[in-house]
Write an enzyme that holds these catalytic residues in place. Structure first.
Site, mmCIF file in Angstrom:
data_model
loop_
_atom_site.group_PDB
_atom_site.id
_atom_site.type_symbol
_atom_site.label_atom_id
_atom_site.label_comp_id
_atom_site.label_asym_id
_atom_site.label_seq_id
_atom_site.Cartn_x
_atom_site.Cartn_y
_atom_site.Cartn_z
ATOM 1 N N ARG A 217 0.679 -1.495 0.104
ATOM 2 C CA ARG A 217 0.081 0.049 0.177
ATOM 3 C C ARG A 217 0.643 1.072 -0.179
ATOM 4 O O ARG A 217 1.775 1.404 0.604
ATOM 5 C CB ARG A 217 -0.789 -0.395 1.148
ATOM 6 C CG ARG A 217 -2.290 -1.131 0.911
ATOM 7 C CD ARG A 217 -2.857 -1.203 0.086
ATOM 8 N NE ARG A 217 -4.645 -1.899 -0.060
ATOM 9 C CZ ARG A 217 -3.824 -3.066 -0.511
ATOM 10 N NH1 ARG A 217 -3.399 -2.848 -1.683
ATOM 11 N NH2 ARG A 217 -5.200 -3.204 -0.521
ATOM 12 N N HIS A 265 -1.023 0.512 -9.700
ATOM 13 C CA HIS A 265 -1.944 -0.788 -9.234
ATOM 14 C C HIS A 265 -2.155 -1.528 -9.271
ATOM 15 O O HIS A 265 -3.012 -2.057 -10.056
ATOM 16 C CB HIS A 265 -2.710 -0.119 -7.897
ATOM 17 C CG HIS A 265 -3.093 -0.509 -6.913
ATOM 18 N ND1 HIS A 265 -3.436 -0.458 -5.893
ATOM 19 C CD2 HIS A 265 -3.422 -2.548 -6.498
ATOM 20 C CE1 HIS A 265 -4.329 -0.709 -4.909
ATOM 21 N NE2 HIS A 265 -3.304 -2.652 -5.528
HETATM 22 P P1 NAP Z 1 -1.643 -11.369 5.575
HETATM 23 O O1 NAP Z 1 -2.124 -12.904 4.879
HETATM 24 O O2 NAP Z 1 -2.379 -11.422 6.569
HETATM 25 O O3 NAP Z 1 -0.199 -11.853 6.022
HETATM 26 C C1 NAP Z 1 -0.088 -10.471 6.661
HETATM 27 C C2 NAP Z 1 2.047 -10.387 6.967
HETATM 28 O O4 NAP Z 1 2.608 -9.434 7.868
HETATM 29 C C3 NAP Z 1 2.217 -11.454 8.005
HETATM 30 O O5 NAP Z 1 2.864 -12.446 7.678
HETATM 31 C C4 NAP Z 1 1.852 -10.341 9.413
HETATM 32 O O6 NAP Z 1 2.320 -10.959 10.473
HETATM 33 C C5 NAP Z 1 2.362 -9.466 8.314
HETATM 34 N N1 NAP Z 1 2.527 -8.584 9.726
HETATM 35 C C6 NAP Z 1 1.516 -7.849 9.466
HETATM 36 N N2 NAP Z 1 1.697 -7.011 10.481
HETATM 37 C C7 NAP Z 1 2.546 -6.615 11.415
HETATM 38 C C8 NAP Z 1 3.917 -6.583 11.917
HETATM 39 N N3 NAP Z 1 3.202 -4.930 12.358
HETATM 40 N N4 NAP Z 1 4.958 -6.351 12.060
HETATM 41 C C9 NAP Z 1 5.516 -7.490 11.103
HETATM 42 N N5 NAP Z 1 4.609 -8.249 10.653
HETATM 43 C C10 NAP Z 1 3.850 -8.141 10.327
HETATM 44 O O7 NAP Z 1 -1.505 -10.777 3.974
HETATM 45 P P2 NAP Z 1 -1.562 -11.063 2.425
HETATM 46 O O8 NAP Z 1 -2.577 -11.698 2.263
HETATM 47 O O9 NAP Z 1 -0.358 -11.229 2.153
HETATM 48 O O10 NAP Z 1 -1.757 -9.614 1.823
HETATM 49 C C11 NAP Z 1 -0.953 -8.800 2.860
HETATM 50 C C12 NAP Z 1 -0.953 -7.173 1.823
HETATM 51 O O11 NAP Z 1 -0.661 -7.203 0.597
HETATM 52 C C13 NAP Z 1 -2.305 -7.423 1.959
HETATM 53 O O12 NAP Z 1 -2.941 -5.863 3.039
HETATM 54 C C14 NAP Z 1 -2.763 -5.453 0.988
HETATM 55 O O13 NAP Z 1 -2.696 -4.499 1.439
HETATM 56 C C15 NAP Z 1 -1.396 -5.564 -0.308
HETATM 57 N N6 NAP Z 1 -2.108 -6.501 -1.970
HETATM 58 C C16 NAP Z 1 -1.360 -5.538 -2.724
HETATM 59 C C17 NAP Z 1 -2.675 -5.410 -4.433
HETATM 60 C C18 NAP Z 1 -1.131 -5.255 -4.931
HETATM 61 O O14 NAP Z 1 -1.820 -5.357 -6.176
HETATM 62 N N7 NAP Z 1 -0.737 -3.998 -5.640
HETATM 63 C C19 NAP Z 1 -2.872 -7.173 -3.782
HETATM 64 C C20 NAP Z 1 -3.306 -7.497 -2.834
HETATM 65 C C21 NAP Z 1 -2.944 -7.566 -1.568
HETATM 66 P P3 NAP Z 1 2.302 -12.628 10.745
HETATM 67 O O15 NAP Z 1 2.396 -14.232 9.932
HETATM 68 O O16 NAP Z 1 2.241 -13.395 12.275
HETATM 69 O O17 NAP Z 1 0.446 -12.075 11.428
#
Ligand code: NAP
Length: 302
Positions: A217, A265
């Site tokens: 983001r 994006h």
């Molecule tokens: P997810 O499965 O919820 O994984 C998030 C990861 O971040 C987890 O490993 C989590 O740790 C870690 N995390 C969160 N807060 C943290 C902190 N304060 N300190 C350290 N680690 C932290 O999310 P996801 O599905 O992989 O997606 C991640 C993000 O990608 C989405 O929220 C979205 O904003 C973005 N995204 C972007 C696009 C694009 O086209 N650009 C597309 C899809 C998604 P834990 O494992 O310990 O919970």
């Protein structure tokens, strides 16, 4: 059950025929009403949540939910689930690999040389000479980690809770991971704890002359600090897919910054063909009275 499709971000003409085929017994609606059982949302039209009361499930068709969580009209206490879409996960890993390889094989520099008609060879480095640091080891980060390991890169990853990914070094302390990293890839959710994490302090802690790839983001990045790090040589290049203001205005100088490769994006879009089975599976769970999968943790903010 009555299923509402409320989205300005996903196309009803794509989703509704697929949903109709997969859920022939259910009533599909695009107009919100109080008797909705499940609401499927991605940027729902303003006022949607006030009109639907308290459905049994709100299913986000997108993986990032920070906008939904910031919406004061989102009904609290109603389960909110994310759609973990295998097509989107695969697309994101492709984008991570594309950016990492572009930087690792100096393609961003050769593009500049081509424009100048300049035949210059840059020394070759092996994948094993580089360490790729992943911020976030969730659905997206863990898949990217496995694919980077398969290509021979050293992979370091950071998450809130400890992780075990074969071939990757996993950290919960960012200060331990950053000094090892040539490349930092942001795949974090945007929360109060991760906002502005890609700042001057982070860039200074990485290996000098490395690269930053932000596919999560716009709010994760402190743009001024990035520009300073590119100017000083602390970073050699940045790949940015997401911005605080989207679409990025044509007048923004970032479009023309030689140190930045920019995309609109598109790193990973929901792929209805692969997302649909996940959405349907959660609807079936609700029908059977079971707890839905992939629920958002309101406390953690993702
Ligand atoms: P997810 O499965 O919820 O994984 C998030 C990861 O971040 C987890 O490993 C989590 O740790 C870690 N995390 C969160 N807060 C943290 C902190 N304060 N300190 C350290 N680690 C932290 O999310 P996801 O599905 O992989 O997606 C991640 C993000 O990608 C989405 O929220 C979205 O904003 C973005 N995204 C972007 C696009 C694009 O086209 N650009 C597309 C899809 C998604 P834990 O494992 O310990 O919970």
């Amino acid at each position: 059950m009555k299923i509402l499709f409320a989205s300005t971000g996903e196309k009803p003409e794509v989703w509704l025929p697929l949903l109709k085929e997969a859920l022939p017994r259910d009533e599909l609606a695009v107009v919100p009403s109080k008797d909705v059982d499940v609401a499927l949302v991605a940027l729902p039209p303003a006022g949607t949540f006030e009109k639907i009361g308290r459905p049994r499930l709100i299913q986000s068709l997108w993986m990032g939910v920070e906008k939904l969580l910031a919406d004061p009209t989102l009904p609290r206490g109603v389960p909110l689930a994310r759609t973990i879409d295998p097509g989107m996960v695969a697309a994101m890993s492709e984008m991570v690999l594309a950016c990492v390889l572009d930087w690792h094989r100096n393609l961003y520099r050769y593009r500049m040389h081509q424009r100048a008609g300049s035949w210059q060879r840059i020394g070759q480095r092996m994948a094993g000479d580089r360490t790729i640091g992943l911020l976030g080891l969730g659905e997206l980060g863990s898949d990217a980690a496995r694919k980077l390991v398969a290509l021979g890169f050293n992979v370091a990853g950071w998450s809130r809770r400890p992780k075990n990914i074969p071939g990757a070094e996993c950290f919960t302390d960012l200060a331990e991971m950053l000094p090892k990293s040539d490349v930092v890839v942001c795949l974090l959710p945007l929360t109060r704890d991760t906002q502005g994490l890609l700042d001057g302090k982070t860039f200074a802690a990485m290996k000098r002359g490395g690269c930053v790839i932000n596919l999560a983001r716009g709010g994760h990045l402190v743009l001024k600090d990035l520009l300073d790090a590119l100017d000083s040589g602390a970073l050699s290049h940045a790949y940015l897919d997401v911005f605080e203001r989207e679409p990025l205005p044509a007048s923004d100088p970032l479009w023309r910054h030689p140190g930045v490769t920019l995309t609109p994006h598109i790193a990973a879009l929901t792929e209805p063909r692969t997302a649909l089975p996940r959405v349907v599976a959660n609807i079936e769970r609700v029908r059977r009275g079971e707890a839905p999968r992939d629920l958002v943790d309101f406390e953690a903010g993702y």
